[in-house]
Design a protein around this motif. Sequence first.
Motif, PDB file in Angstrom:
ATOM      1  N   THR A  24     -15.245 -43.960 -25.985  1.00  0.00           N
ATOM      2  CA  THR A  24     -14.472 -42.883 -26.606  1.00  0.00           C
ATOM      3  C   THR A  24     -15.357 -42.094 -27.562  1.00  0.00           C
ATOM      4  O   THR A  24     -16.078 -42.659 -28.378  1.00  0.00           O
ATOM      5  N   LYS A  25     -15.296 -40.784 -27.446  1.00  0.00           N
ATOM      6  CA  LYS A  25     -16.056 -39.872 -28.307  1.00  0.00           C
ATOM      7  C   LYS A  25     -15.082 -39.000 -29.090  1.00  0.00           C
ATOM      8  O   LYS A  25     -13.928 -38.819 -28.699  1.00  0.00           O
ATOM      9  N   SER A  26     -15.575 -38.424 -30.171  1.00  0.00           N
ATOM     10  CA  SER A  26     -14.788 -37.487 -30.952  1.00  0.00           C
ATOM     11  C   SER A  26     -14.246 -36.395 -30.032  1.00  0.00           C
ATOM     12  O   SER A  26     -14.944 -35.914 -29.143  1.00  0.00           O
ATOM     13  N   HIS A  28     -11.967 -36.775 -27.740  1.00  0.00           N
ATOM     14  CA  HIS A  28     -11.346 -37.328 -26.535  1.00  0.00           C
ATOM     15  C   HIS A  28      -9.875 -37.613 -26.821  1.00  0.00           C
ATOM     16  O   HIS A  28      -9.502 -38.012 -27.922  1.00  0.00           O
ATOM     17  N   ASP A  44     -16.395 -40.890 -33.018  1.00  0.00           N
ATOM     18  CA  ASP A  44     -16.800 -41.689 -31.863  1.00  0.00           C
ATOM     19  C   ASP A  44     -16.369 -43.131 -32.105  1.00  0.00           C
ATOM     20  O   ASP A  44     -16.190 -43.556 -33.255  1.00  0.00           O
TER      21      ASP A  44
END
Length: 124
Positions: A24-26, A28, A44
């Motif tokens: 998971t990234k910023s 998402h 993130d």
Amino acid sequence: MKTKKHWAYTGGAVTVAVTVPAGTKSDHIVKIGNAGFYGVAQTDQATPDMVKKGQAPQGLVDNQASVFFPGIVLTVAAPAADLAAIPDGGKVDWDEAAKKYVAAAGVTFVGYRLNATTVALRSN
């Protein structure tokens, strides 16, 4: 209010540290459960390596990210027994007669289970 955990000071929505899927990234979308509960990652995912090196965003532990939940303005503590039959992200109702939280049962829909002892209350 004794049960308040997180709240949006400005009437917006809460951002809470939650366990998220690997990678998971910023920015998402983060889906919690299968009842339509979602948020947007603001950081993130904190990997175990980041946490070990002290490089994870403040307050995050392994596999967590800060997630903004649109429409959720308050989270409250709830008895674990009330939420035991509801999966994370599952819909939560308030049973006025029994004075407790219950799985979606056609009574008053109030929000979603965030974890074993937390209900994310939706905005009316």
